[in-house]
Design a protein around this motif. Structure first.
Motif, PDB file in Angstrom:
ATOM      1  N   GLY A  48       9.144  -9.457  -1.599  1.00 44.17           N
ATOM      2  CA  GLY A  48       9.639  -8.093  -1.726  1.00 44.17           C
ATOM      3  C   GLY A  48       8.568  -7.084  -2.066  1.00 44.17           C
ATOM      4  N   ALA A  49       7.322  -7.352  -1.643  1.00 43.62           N
ATOM      5  CA  ALA A  49       6.234  -6.404  -1.873  1.00 43.62           C
ATOM      6  C   ALA A  49       6.262  -5.307  -0.812  1.00 43.62           C
ATOM      7  N   CYS A  50       5.497  -4.253  -1.038  1.00 43.49           N
ATOM      8  CA  CYS A  50       5.279  -3.228  -0.025  1.00 43.49           C
ATOM      9  C   CYS A  50       3.777  -3.052   0.157  1.00 43.49           C
ATOM     10  N   GLY A  51       3.362  -2.271   1.124  1.00 47.66           N
ATOM     11  CA  GLY A  51       1.933  -2.137   1.345  1.00 47.66           C
ATOM     12  C   GLY A  51       1.605  -1.183   2.466  1.00 47.66           C
ATOM     13  N   ILE A  71      14.905  -1.188  -1.984  1.00 48.32           N
ATOM     14  CA  ILE A  71      15.177  -1.745  -0.656  1.00 48.32           C
ATOM     15  C   ILE A  71      15.402  -0.594   0.328  1.00 48.32           C
ATOM     16  N   HIS A  72      14.498   0.350   0.316  1.00 45.16           N
ATOM     17  CA  HIS A  72      14.614   1.568   1.104  1.00 45.16           C
ATOM     18  C   HIS A  72      13.461   1.650   2.105  1.00 45.16           C
ATOM     19  N   GLY A  73      13.392   2.736   2.823  1.00 46.44           N
ATOM     20  CA  GLY A  73      12.318   2.945   3.778  1.00 46.44           C
ATOM     21  C   GLY A  73      11.607   4.251   3.526  1.00 46.44           C
ATOM     22  N   GLU A  86      10.444  -4.409  -4.099  1.00 50.73           N
ATOM     23  CA  GLU A  86      11.321  -3.854  -3.073  1.00 50.73           C
ATOM     24  C   GLU A  86      11.147  -2.342  -3.015  1.00 50.73           C
ATOM     25  N   CYS A  87       9.862  -1.965  -2.915  1.00 54.75           N
ATOM     26  CA  CYS A  87       9.421  -0.581  -2.855  1.00 54.75           C
ATOM     27  C   CYS A  87       9.129  -0.209  -1.404  1.00 54.75           C
ATOM     28  N   SER A  88       8.587   0.969  -1.198  1.00 44.36           N
ATOM     29  CA  SER A  88       8.013   1.336   0.090  1.00 44.36           C
ATOM     30  C   SER A  88       6.663   1.990  -0.172  1.00 44.36           C
TER      31      SER A  88
END
Length: 268
Positions: A75-78, A166-168, A121-123
């Motif tokens: 659930g990472a972002c990057g 859990i967004h975009g 669970e970021c963006s």
């Protein structure tokens, strides 16, 4: 592969690529400037959280394992940095992982890149200002952390007006950032303008949206997956998506495009 997305020529078909050498969900997938796709971490069928790094060569249709991250993450972002390195932010293992790491494809090596306030669970997006903006997540749903690759430093940006996980998100060529959907507010969009350091409300989404994958090109954003429910494990999952115009901040209700094939309930 996704040919012909958006515009007057909508996507016409999906083709099945080579199987992955592992079964895993909640991976982070980033496109590299070498044309490859890089996969980071994820959640295995046995309940384990991975630190593995893999490269998918689109031309050869093959996978290769690379040097692992220092921390296991799901659930990472990057985002890709201006010099082609790849930043991985946040995630979850035995608890929230509130750190960032940077992968250098040229040397197959990692460096630690500080601590963030959110990030599970970021963006995250690298936009026209040359900085990585990290928005929300389970750990801090209104957080806004900003990484400056030029100085290798983090700063706190103006908090989001809406809680999101859990967004975009997507950036626009005019410098603004669009953050949309998620478990906490599945039909709304917030717009951040770095020039004024302010947030404004964007156009409502055409449907409740918990996007498990999204992409953007500075002019359009694509959310190729959504759940109509608030939990990221909760069906029904809709095999389709929509296209938004990040110049005008609008999401036409008729912009849905070709559904995903079966068995793709939670893509990265």
């Amino acid at each position: 592969l996704v040919p012909g997305i958006g515009g007057a020529q909508p996507m016409t078909s999906w083709s099945l690529g080579p199987s992955m050498p592992f079964a895993r969900s909640q991976m982070l997938a980033l496109a590299g400037d070498d044309g490859s796709i890089y996969l980071f971490g994820g959640y295995g069928q046995n309940g384990s959280v991975s630190a593995e790094t893999w490269r998918f060569d689109i031309v050869a249709g093959s996978y290769s394992q690379l040097t692992a991250m220092s921390s296991s993450r799901r659930g990472a972002c990057g985002a890709m940095l201006p010099d082609g390195r790849l930043m991985v932010v946040g995630g979850y293992a035995n608890g929230p992982v509130l750190t960032a790491e940077i992968y250098d494809p040229d040397t197959d090596s990692w460096t630690v890149a500080g601590v963030v306030s959110g990030g599970w669970e970021c963006s995250a997006d690298l936009g026209a200002d040359g900085k990585v903006h990290v928005f929300g997540g389970e750990s801090n749903a209104t957080s806004h952390d900003i990484y400056d690759p030029g100085t290798d430093t983090w700063a706190s940006g103006p908090q989001m007006p809406t809680q999101r996980k859990i967004h975009g998100s997507a950036w626009a060529v005019d410098g603004r950032y669009f953050v949309f959907g998620g478990d906490d507010s599945p039909t709304t969009m917030d717009v951040y303008d770095p020039a004024g350091g302010s947030w404004t409300a964007g156009d409502p989404l055409p449907a409740q949206n918990t996007p498990f994958g999204w992409a953007g090109d500075g002019e359009r954003s694509f959310a190729p997956r959504r759940s109509t429910h608030y939990g990221n494990h909760t069906p029904p999952y809709l095999r389709g998506g929509w296209e938004g115009d990040v110049q005008t901040g609008t999401c036409p209700a008729d912009s849905r495009w070709l559904p995903l094939p079966a068995g793709r309930d939670r893509p990265s």
